[in-house]
Design a protein around this motif. Structure first.
Motif, PDB file in Angstrom:
ATOM      1  N   SER A  29     -21.358  99.472 127.563  1.00 15.65           N
ATOM      2  CA  SER A  29     -21.510  98.829 126.259  1.00 15.65           C
ATOM      3  C   SER A  29     -20.738  97.881 126.513  1.00 15.65           C
ATOM      4  N   LYS A  30     -20.009  97.405 127.457  1.00 22.01           N
ATOM      5  CA  LYS A  30     -18.865  96.704 127.211  1.00 22.01           C
ATOM      6  C   LYS A  30     -19.494  95.364 126.924  1.00 22.01           C
ATOM      7  N   TYR A  31     -20.426  94.665 127.702  1.00 20.19           N
ATOM      8  CA  TYR A  31     -21.070  93.412 127.409  1.00 20.19           C
ATOM      9  C   TYR A  31     -22.376  93.015 127.237  1.00 20.19           C
ATOM     10  N   THR A  32     -22.304  91.559 126.716  1.00 16.10           N
ATOM     11  CA  THR A  32     -24.506  91.248 125.485  1.00 16.10           C
ATOM     12  C   THR A  32     -24.915  91.667 126.840  1.00 16.10           C
ATOM     13  N   ILE A  33     -25.810  91.443 126.737  1.00 16.72           N
ATOM     14  CA  ILE A  33     -27.106  91.270 127.560  1.00 16.72           C
ATOM     15  C   ILE A  33     -26.781  90.240 128.472  1.00 16.72           C
ATOM     16  N   SER A  34     -27.066  88.705 127.926  1.00 12.74           N
ATOM     17  CA  SER A  34     -26.279  87.636 128.633  1.00 12.74           C
ATOM     18  C   SER A  34     -25.905  87.767 129.125  1.00 12.74           C
ATOM     19  N   GLU A  35     -24.068  87.941 129.255  1.00 14.61           N
ATOM     20  CA  GLU A  35     -23.785  88.665 130.302  1.00 14.61           C
ATOM     21  C   GLU A  35     -23.863  89.399 131.598  1.00 14.61           C
ATOM     22  N   ILE A  36     -24.351  90.017 130.937  1.00 14.29           N
ATOM     23  CA  ILE A  36     -25.096  90.899 131.632  1.00 14.29           C
ATOM     24  C   ILE A  36     -25.531  90.439 132.824  1.00 14.29           C
ATOM     25  N   ALA A  37     -26.838  89.832 132.640  1.00 14.22           N
ATOM     26  CA  ALA A  37     -27.914  88.611 133.203  1.00 14.22           C
ATOM     27  C   ALA A  37     -26.873  87.846 134.635  1.00 14.22           C
ATOM     28  N   SER A  38     -25.786  86.951 133.336  1.00 10.97           N
ATOM     29  CA  SER A  38     -25.401  86.529 134.812  1.00 10.97           C
ATOM     30  C   SER A  38     -24.084  87.049 135.203  1.00 10.97           C
ATOM     31  N   MET A  39     -23.483  88.094 135.432  1.00  4.30           N
ATOM     32  CA  MET A  39     -22.661  88.544 136.411  1.00  4.30           C
ATOM     33  C   MET A  39     -23.847  88.887 137.186  1.00  4.30           C
ATOM     34  N   ILE A  45     -31.488  84.426 130.891  1.00  3.80           N
ATOM     35  CA  ILE A  45     -31.503  86.050 130.388  1.00  3.80           C
ATOM     36  C   ILE A  45     -33.601  86.376 130.271  1.00  3.80           C
ATOM     37  N   HIS A  46     -34.184  85.085 129.561  1.00  5.98           N
ATOM     38  CA  HIS A  46     -35.680  85.167 129.425  1.00  5.98           C
ATOM     39  C   HIS A  46     -35.733  85.770 131.129  1.00  5.98           C
ATOM     40  N   TYR A  47     -35.634  85.448 132.552  1.00  3.08           N
ATOM     41  CA  TYR A  47     -35.425  85.855 133.243  1.00  3.08           C
ATOM     42  C   TYR A  47     -35.383  87.844 133.390  1.00  3.08           C
ATOM     43  N   PHE A  48     -34.115  87.740 133.348  1.00  3.55           N
ATOM     44  CA  PHE A  48     -33.351  89.177 133.382  1.00  3.55           C
ATOM     45  C   PHE A  48     -34.453  90.107 132.801  1.00  3.55           C
ATOM     46  N   SER A  49     -35.011  89.815 131.140  1.00  2.34           N
ATOM     47  CA  SER A  49     -35.480  90.547 130.466  1.00  2.34           C
ATOM     48  C   SER A  49     -36.931  90.822 131.099  1.00  2.34           C
ATOM     49  N   ARG A  50     -37.734  89.782 131.237  1.00  2.00           N
ATOM     50  CA  ARG A  50     -38.478  89.909 132.186  1.00  2.00           C
ATOM     51  C   ARG A  50     -38.583  90.784 133.025  1.00  2.00           C
ATOM     52  N   LYS A  53     -37.824  94.648 132.019  1.00  2.00           N
ATOM     53  CA  LYS A  53     -39.267  94.861 131.537  1.00  2.00           C
ATOM     54  C   LYS A  53     -40.399  95.485 132.329  1.00  2.00           C
ATOM     55  N   GLN A  54     -41.011  94.717 133.583  1.00  2.00           N
ATOM     56  CA  GLN A  54     -41.219  94.779 134.351  1.00  2.00           C
ATOM     57  C   GLN A  54     -40.898  95.808 135.218  1.00  2.00           C
ATOM     58  N   LYS A  55     -39.908  96.667 135.311  1.00  2.00           N
ATOM     59  CA  LYS A  55     -39.768  97.487 136.184  1.00  2.00           C
ATOM     60  C   LYS A  55     -39.570  98.808 135.253  1.00  2.00           C
ATOM     61  N   PHE A  56     -38.786  98.950 133.881  1.00  2.20           N
ATOM     62  CA  PHE A  56     -38.022  99.725 133.487  1.00  2.20           C
ATOM     63  C   PHE A  56     -39.841 100.374 131.871  1.00  2.20           C
ATOM     64  N   ASP A  57     -40.234  99.153 131.473  1.00  2.00           N
ATOM     65  CA  ASP A  57     -41.021  99.223 130.918  1.00  2.00           C
ATOM     66  C   ASP A  57     -40.531  99.057 129.390  1.00  2.00           C
ATOM     67  N   ILE A  58     -39.308  98.845 129.400  1.00  4.55           N
ATOM     68  CA  ILE A  58     -38.813  98.497 128.072  1.00  4.55           C
ATOM     69  C   ILE A  58     -38.049  97.425 128.292  1.00  4.55           C
ATOM     70  N   ASN A  59     -37.568  96.062 127.709  1.00  4.38           N
ATOM     71  CA  ASN A  59     -36.691  94.979 127.180  1.00  4.38           C
ATOM     72  C   ASN A  59     -35.300  95.799 127.132  1.00  4.38           C
ATOM     73  N   PRO A  60     -34.133  94.801 127.432  1.00  2.00           N
ATOM     74  CA  PRO A  60     -33.193  95.282 127.746  1.00  2.00           C
ATOM     75  C   PRO A  60     -32.338  96.028 126.226  1.00  2.00           C
ATOM     76  N   THR A  61     -32.285  94.636 125.585  1.00  2.00           N
ATOM     77  CA  THR A  61     -32.485  95.307 124.147  1.00  2.00           C
ATOM     78  C   THR A  61     -32.420  97.091 122.853  1.00  2.00           C
ATOM     79  N   GLU A  62     -34.250  96.901 123.998  1.00  2.00           N
ATOM     80  CA  GLU A  62     -34.975  98.329 123.874  1.00  2.00           C
ATOM     81  C   GLU A  62     -33.974  99.216 123.684  1.00  2.00           C
TER      82      GLU A  62
END
Length: 70
Positions: A29-39, A45-50, A53-62
């Protein structure tokens, strides 16, 4: 060599490592989803989220919300 040992392509192996690392970073919980995707080197962020979700059957925010509630 990676494919022979793990039966997956090197690119997929690296992607899986990045996605596993993203779960750890979300838990911290130190970084935003966007920061994690970039790091982790995702092109957007859209590619990361997709991919997440493909890997874990849940999106990063959920996933992050689920961690916070538990």
């Amino acid at each position: 060599m990676v494919k022979a040992n793990l039966n997956i392509a090197p690119k997929e192996y690296i992607s899986n490592l990045k996605l596993q690392k993203s779960k750890e970073l979300i838990k911290e919980s130190k970084y935003t989803i966007s920061e994690i995707a970039s790091m982790l080197g995702f092109s957007s962020i859209h590619y990361f989220s997709r991919r997440f979700k493909q890997k874990f059957d849940i999106n990063p925010t959920e996933y992050a919300n689920k961690i916070i509630k538990s």
